[in-house]
Motif scaffolding. Structure first.
Motif, PDB file in Angstrom:
ATOM      1  N   LEU A 127      -4.240   9.928  -2.473  1.00 20.49           N
ATOM      2  CA  LEU A 127      -5.335   9.995  -1.505  1.00 20.49           C
ATOM      3  C   LEU A 127      -6.238   8.764  -1.630  1.00 20.49           C
ATOM      4  O   LEU A 127      -6.679   8.218  -0.615  1.00 20.49           O
ATOM      5  N   ALA A 128      -6.499   8.324  -2.865  1.00 16.95           N
ATOM      6  CA  ALA A 128      -7.335   7.128  -3.041  1.00 16.95           C
ATOM      7  C   ALA A 128      -6.704   5.943  -2.319  1.00 16.95           C
ATOM      8  O   ALA A 128      -7.389   5.171  -1.641  1.00 16.95           O
ATOM      9  N   ALA A 129      -5.395   5.795  -2.446  1.00 16.88           N
ATOM     10  CA  ALA A 129      -4.719   4.670  -1.790  1.00 16.88           C
ATOM     11  C   ALA A 129      -4.801   4.805  -0.275  1.00 16.88           C
ATOM     12  O   ALA A 129      -4.953   3.812   0.442  1.00 16.88           O
TER      13      ALA A 129
ATOM     14  N   TRP B 259      -2.096   8.610 -11.957  1.00 15.44           N
ATOM     15  CA  TRP B 259      -3.237   7.774 -11.592  1.00 15.44           C
ATOM     16  C   TRP B 259      -2.931   6.342 -11.975  1.00 15.44           C
ATOM     17  O   TRP B 259      -2.353   6.097 -13.036  1.00 15.44           O
TER      18      TRP B 259
ATOM     19  N   MET C  65      -9.866   2.187   5.024  1.00 12.99           N
ATOM     20  CA  MET C  65     -11.142   1.478   5.113  1.00 12.99           C
ATOM     21  C   MET C  65     -10.933  -0.019   5.379  1.00 12.99           C
ATOM     22  O   MET C  65     -11.789  -0.666   5.960  1.00 12.99           O
TER      23      MET C  65
ATOM     24  N   ALA D 222     -10.176  11.839  -7.630  1.00 13.94           N
ATOM     25  CA  ALA D 222     -10.001  10.391  -7.487  1.00 13.94           C
ATOM     26  C   ALA D 222     -11.306   9.674  -7.785  1.00 13.94           C
ATOM     27  O   ALA D 222     -11.329   8.652  -8.476  1.00 13.94           O
TER      28      ALA D 222
ATOM     29  N   ILE E  97      -7.212   6.294   1.448  1.00 15.47           N
ATOM     30  CA  ILE E  97      -8.574   6.017   1.901  1.00 15.47           C
ATOM     31  C   ILE E  97      -8.864   4.516   1.831  1.00 15.47           C
ATOM     32  O   ILE E  97      -9.442   3.936   2.750  1.00 15.47           O
ATOM     33  N   ARG E  98      -8.424   3.880   0.757  1.00 17.54           N
ATOM     34  CA  ARG E  98      -8.660   2.433   0.664  1.00 17.54           C
ATOM     35  C   ARG E  98      -7.990   1.681   1.794  1.00 17.54           C
ATOM     36  O   ARG E  98      -8.572   0.776   2.384  1.00 17.54           O
ATOM     37  N   TRP E  99      -6.749   2.087   2.078  1.00 15.70           N
ATOM     38  CA  TRP E  99      -6.040   1.422   3.177  1.00 15.70           C
ATOM     39  C   TRP E  99      -6.784   1.655   4.496  1.00 15.70           C
ATOM     40  O   TRP E  99      -6.976   0.740   5.292  1.00 15.70           O
TER      41      TRP E  99
ATOM     42  N   PRO F 286       0.811  -1.225   0.000  1.00 16.27           N
ATOM     43  CA  PRO F 286       0.000   0.000   0.000  1.00 16.27           C
ATOM     44  C   PRO F 286       0.845   1.277   0.000  1.00 16.27           C
ATOM     45  O   PRO F 286       0.454   2.280  -0.602  1.00 16.27           O
TER      46      PRO F 286
ATOM     47  N   PRO G  80      -5.167  -1.471  -1.369  1.00 16.19           N
ATOM     48  CA  PRO G  80      -4.576  -0.831  -2.545  1.00 16.19           C
ATOM     49  C   PRO G  80      -3.330  -1.579  -3.019  1.00 16.19           C
ATOM     50  O   PRO G  80      -2.211  -1.242  -2.677  1.00 16.19           O
TER      51      PRO G  80
ATOM     52  N   MET H 110       1.485   2.254  -3.478  1.00 13.73           N
ATOM     53  CA  MET H 110       0.332   2.903  -4.109  1.00 13.73           C
ATOM     54  C   MET H 110       0.169   4.340  -3.599  1.00 13.73           C
ATOM     55  O   MET H 110      -0.337   5.195  -4.309  1.00 13.73           O
TER      56      MET H 110
ATOM     57  N   ALA I  60      -8.603  16.609  -4.369  1.00 14.36           N
ATOM     58  CA  ALA I  60      -7.979  15.327  -4.723  1.00 14.36           C
ATOM     59  C   ALA I  60      -9.002  14.202  -4.646  1.00 14.36           C
ATOM     60  O   ALA I  60      -9.025  13.301  -5.489  1.00 14.36           O
TER      61      ALA I  60
ATOM     62  N   MET J 289     -13.884  -4.208  -2.845  1.00 13.40           N
ATOM     63  CA  MET J 289     -12.723  -3.332  -2.918  1.00 13.40           C
ATOM     64  C   MET J 289     -11.619  -3.981  -2.095  1.00 13.40           C
ATOM     65  O   MET J 289     -11.839  -4.448  -0.991  1.00 13.40           O
TER      66      MET J 289
ATOM     67  N   SER K 101      -9.001   8.828   7.378  1.00 12.48           N
ATOM     68  CA  SER K 101      -8.882   9.567   6.115  1.00 12.48           C
ATOM     69  C   SER K 101      -9.039  11.075   6.309  1.00 12.48           C
ATOM     70  O   SER K 101      -8.776  11.838   5.383  1.00 12.48           O
TER      71      SER K 101
ATOM     72  N   ILE L 155      -0.775  14.490  -1.663  1.00 14.38           N
ATOM     73  CA  ILE L 155      -2.244  14.446  -1.750  1.00 14.38           C
ATOM     74  C   ILE L 155      -2.648  14.623  -3.214  1.00 14.38           C
ATOM     75  O   ILE L 155      -3.219  15.627  -3.615  1.00 14.38           O
ATOM     76  N   THR L 156      -2.295  13.641  -4.011  1.00 13.01           N
ATOM     77  CA  THR L 156      -2.735  13.552  -5.399  1.00 13.01           C
ATOM     78  C   THR L 156      -3.970  12.641  -5.408  1.00 13.01           C
ATOM     79  O   THR L 156      -4.218  11.936  -4.425  1.00 13.01           O
ATOM     80  N   PRO L 157      -4.725  12.639  -6.508  1.00 15.68           N
ATOM     81  CA  PRO L 157      -5.874  11.718  -6.543  1.00 15.68           C
ATOM     82  C   PRO L 157      -5.464  10.270  -6.245  1.00 15.68           C
ATOM     83  O   PRO L 157      -6.101   9.591  -5.455  1.00 15.68           O
ATOM     84  N   GLN L 158      -4.371   9.833  -6.868  1.00 13.83           N
ATOM     85  CA  GLN L 158      -3.941   8.447  -6.647  1.00 13.83           C
ATOM     86  C   GLN L 158      -3.486   8.233  -5.205  1.00 13.83           C
ATOM     87  O   GLN L 158      -3.838   7.239  -4.567  1.00 13.83           O
TER      88      GLN L 158
END
Lengths: 460, 402
Positions: A397-399, B175, A405, B208, A401-403, A367, B232, A370, B204, B229, A453, A392-395
């Motif tokens: 931050l997405a990683a 991405w 959760m 995303a 948040i997924r982690w 993780p 990651p 990612m 962001a 899901m 998050s 804090i890029t989209p990728q």
């Protein structure tokens, strides 16, 4: 203004539900001056003690190559792979030790400094088992000098075999050295280490040095070397004869010795430009990307006044009111996010100790990739970025948040009640939005994931 | 003020209904991009064997060097020009070759010599400088720095690996389709609400969530999908196709530059199997890109696939090859002048080889990339030679573009 929660979040490893926060700057500094409890409780192997295995691995690979097409190949292949597997297992274990140090410490500032200086003196193996020996390098070369004199830290890191390997110093040979004269193969200076010492480690980019100084320092550095078997070596045969002039001062001469190299590093360590560079970097790292100039000046002047006594430098940082702006402005890099989350969740040491390397890999180390921060794999000798926007890029931050959760369920036997977790993980920094999210989430895992998050948890 | 859960959900639903009109949820600007052509750079990490990608069966020394790894039309290779045959794993690309949308440059390399380390070789390939440690940013980012009007979505680094060639001062988006964020509707609304007060996080997150809808992943329709899901982690198997689909989707919009990696070319042993799989992925990637962008955009697209170094001309004892020097570059797209193999063939006699073991590089891989950017994007030669690839002499125009 000082507050115990802010101290843990900004200068420590984050809030813990079990371990009390420190009540004063003095207490933080006293802990740092005391013994390294976490280093003793969760040890990482000494770098030099691992050299025999690295040598063995290189030998096996060489023999395997020679045995290509013969009956001996399969056996050598098995042996090679098993040594590598053992080394990978150790690396995963060291990673676990770092998570545990962050999770269990009452001396969080020390762990933060170990990461800070480990990054300042980024060094990586470029092949063989050296690629897996980053943590032993930091523990052996950097951790013992965290609160001593900057010059000692500088000398220890710059002359370490892993640094000499990473920045090609072992291959740098004085054009008129004895070694160059004896050999017909093309040999020459490599300026890589000399340049980075001035640009990154001491004076800073834009500092008061010229290409000529870099060249002269590279000539003075010739002889710094290492052997795969024994570690650091000074090899006078590689040294360029004669004295060198760096920033107007003369160093060295014949016969070539190690002492003048230490002398120039000591001089660079106390240079006023170094004081400014290090002070600014500390303030940016711990407080905010665009820091109050008064704070940086205060820290730099303490650095200059004490000749780089790091304990005093940290005291200057922690005593200044601008270090305690109540708003959380920096973003935790991914590693710090994960370690502070484990601390907030009170992940049990036995849970991590019993985890197979594969589990650590899947649950924590991958993780991080990612999230943009593969462990010990910074992009270059300048280490990881300090700017929050890099993370804090989209990728990224997405990683995160997924982690957030999914990982907590695997890390603890029972998730904490969300409304309690908001308070224990965020302290005074819990705001109405986070409290609401924790309350309104449909599942406990989502609630915990949302708290982790939240900007309040992601920042420090 | 505390919101009751019911009231919050009602309000959120209202926001959801007008999502398209809400400036908060549509942070993407659709400003016109600074130029119209598309450039895709694929880094083939590990060192592709040029002599197996383009099998030089017309060279009298080739057969003696490659016995287990023998190629050429008699061994399944696809004849290209009476001298080189294409590895059969790239067969799906033959229609492109016939249409002039696939070409190659043989015997190219970076200035990297003698050390043969992946680590340093890739660093130099992506830095674009003459030597290691000379620059901190990547050449593709420096190209963007020279161009006006570059915005964050002009260039995309795709996939979970670092793309150092896009590192630097110019804004670049990153991405990985593997990073797709699947949240239950409730968690999504709560996350958006929670980040409202922190624009960096809020923006962001919005991006995303939007990017997560692209490609094959969609937002979960109900909370049960949460279970699907995963952590990651990079996905196995078809991730190259997801990357190509995502890239195509961006390139249909305002994105002008995309870069990603395909790994797995370090074929020290069992090269036949390794390259079959690798070339399968590469073919798949290029065809997915072409199908994804459609004819009109493909017509103004150049794809460059480059690697850090080639491999030894002799095969080793384990059915593979070791790290070498001269390599090959693959070009594709409607903008390139394909159907031919560029580069000067150095020969394979002992004296022709680099260090008596590797294919001798006869051109700089950076010069090929420079000429493509010169023609495709219109960047000045002096900027290419001084800034993008500092110290490079581009030489004569090889005419890689239509």
């Amino acid at each position: 203004m000082f507050s115990p929660a802010l101290a843990e979040i900004r200068f420590g490893c984050g809030l813990s539900p079990d371990l009390p926060a420190k009540n004063s700057v003095e207490e933080i500094l006293q802990r740092l001056a005391g013994p390294d409890h976490m280093g003793e409780t969760y040890p990482i192997d000494d770098f030099d003690s691992l050299l025999p295995r690295a040598v063995e691995y290189t030998r096996l690979r060489r023999e395997r190559r020679r045995a290509q097409g013969s009956d001996a190949y399969d056996d050598l292949d098995d042996q090679t792979k098993s040594v590598r597997a053992k080394a990978r297992t150790d690396r995963a274990r060291w990673f676990g030790q770092i998570i545990l140090r962050h999770g269990q410490t009452s001396d969080g500032f020390r762990e933060r400094l170990a990461l800070f200086w480990g990054d300042h003196f980024t060094a990586q193996g470029k092949g063989g088992l050296l690629q897996l020996m980053g943590a032993p390098y930091v523990d052996s070369a950097i951790r013992p000098h965290l609160s001593g004199n900057f010059a000692d830290l500088l000398i220890s890191a710059v002359t370490h075999p892993l640094m000499l390997h990473y920045l090609d110093q072992g291959r740098s040979i004085g054009p008129d050295s004895r070694s160059a004269q004896k050999s017909r193969r093309p040999k020459g200076l490599n300026e890589n280490l000399a340049r980075e010492v001035m640009e990154l480690h001491t004076l800073g980019v834009g500092g008061p040095y010229s290409q000529q100084d870099v060249r002269q320092l590279a000539e003075l550095f010739t002889g710094l070397s290492y052997s795969a078997k024994r570690g650091f070596q000074f090899r006078p045969n590689l040294a360029e004869p004669g004295a060198e002039t760096i920033l107007g001062n003369q160093y060295g001469g014949d016969p070539a010795q190690l002492e003048p190299i230490h002398a120039v590093l000591r001089d660079l360590a106390v240079h006023p430009a170094t004081a400014d560079h290090i002070a600014r970097k500390l303030v940016v790292h711990f407080v905010e990307d665009t820091p109050d100039p008064a704070l940086a000046d205060h820290v730099a002047s303490r650095f200059r006044d004490t000749g780089g006594d790091l304990a005093q430098v940290y005291a200057a940082l922690l005593e200044h009111p601008a270090a305690w702006v109540p708003e959380l402005r920096n973003v935790k890099p991914p590693l710090d996010f994960i370690t502070s989350a484990c601390r907030a969740l009170a992940v049990h040491p036995q849970k991590l100790n019993r985890s197979a390397p594969k589990t650590l890999n899947k649950g924590l180390m991958t993780p991080l990739i990612m999230m943009g921060q593969p462990w010990e794999r910074a992009n270059g000798p300048d280490g990881w970025p300090e700017q929050d926007a890099a993370w804090i890029t989209p990728q990224g931050l997405a990683a995160r948040i997924r982690w957030a959760m999914l990982a907590p369920r695997q890390l603890v036997t029972r998730l904490p009640p969300p409304e309690q977790f908001v308070e224990t993980s965020l302290g005074d920094f819990a705001d109405g939005r986070v409290r609401f999210a924790a309350r309104a989430a449909e599942t406990q895992a989502e609630a915990i994931g949302l708290v982790l998050s939240s900007p309040a948890f992601q920042r420090r | 003020m505390t919101l009751s859960r019911r009231r919050f959900l009602t309000r959120s639903a209202a926001i959801g209904c007008s999502a398209a009109a809400s400036p908060l949820l549509t942070p993407v600007s659709f400003a016109s991009a600074p130029w119209d052509t598309r450039l895709v750079v694929i880094i083939l990490r590990g060192g592709v064997d040029a002599l197996d990608m383009l099998q030089p069966y017309g060279d009298p020394n080739y057969a003696g060097l490659r016995t287990k790894l023998a190629g050429g039309p008699d061994r399944g290779g696809l004849d290209l020009d009476g001298f080189h045959a294409l590895h059969p794993g790239l067969q799906p690309l033959m229609p492109l070759w016939q249409r002039g949308e696939l070409g190659f440059v043989q015997a190219v390399s970076t200035p990297y010599r003698n050390r043969r380390s992946h680590f340093d070789g890739q660093d130099l390939l992506e830095a674009g400088s003459a030597g290691l440690g000379e620059v901190r940013d990547g050449w593709l980012n420096r190209m963007l720095q020279q161009m006006g009007g570059v915005e964050s979505r002009t260039a995309f680094a795709i996939g979970q690996g670092e793309m150092k060639l896009l590192h630097g001062g110019a804004p670049v988006s990153d991405w990985a389709p593997d990073a797709a964020l699947v949240l239950s509707p409730q968690a999504k609304l709560l996350a958006e609400q929670m980040m409202m007060g922190d624009p960096m996080f809020h923006d962001a997150l919005a991006e995303a969530l939007e990017l997560s809808q692209d490609g094959t992943m969609g937002l979960a329709d109900d909370a049960d999908d949460m279970l699907e899901m995963t952590m990651p982690l990079p996905s196995r198997g078809k991730s190259h196709r997801k990357i190509a689909e995502f890239a195509a989707e961006r390139l249909r919009g305002e994105t002008r530059v995309a870069a990603f990696s395909i790994n797995g070319w370090d074929t020290h042993s069992r090269q036949a199997a390794g390259l079959k799989a690798g070339f399968g992925r590469l073919s798949d990637t290029i065809l997915t890109l072409r199908d994804g962008v459609g004819d009109a955009i493909w017509g103004k697209t150049a794809v460059l696939a480059m690697t850090e170094f080639g491999r030894t001309v002799r095969e080793n004892g384990t059915g593979g090859t070791d790290h070498g020097t001269g390599g090959a570059m693959l070009l594709s797209g409607g903008a390139i002048r394909g159907g031919r193999i560029y580069g000067r063939w150095p020969g394979l006699t002992e004296a022709d080889l680099f260090d008596r073991r590797d294919l001798m590089p006869t051109a700089d891989v950076r010069a090929q990339a420079a000429w493509i950017m010169r023609g495709l994007i219109g960047i000045d030669r002096s900027q290419l030679e001084q800034v993008v690839f500092p110290g490079l002499d581009m030489g004569a125009d090889p005419g890689l573009l239509l």
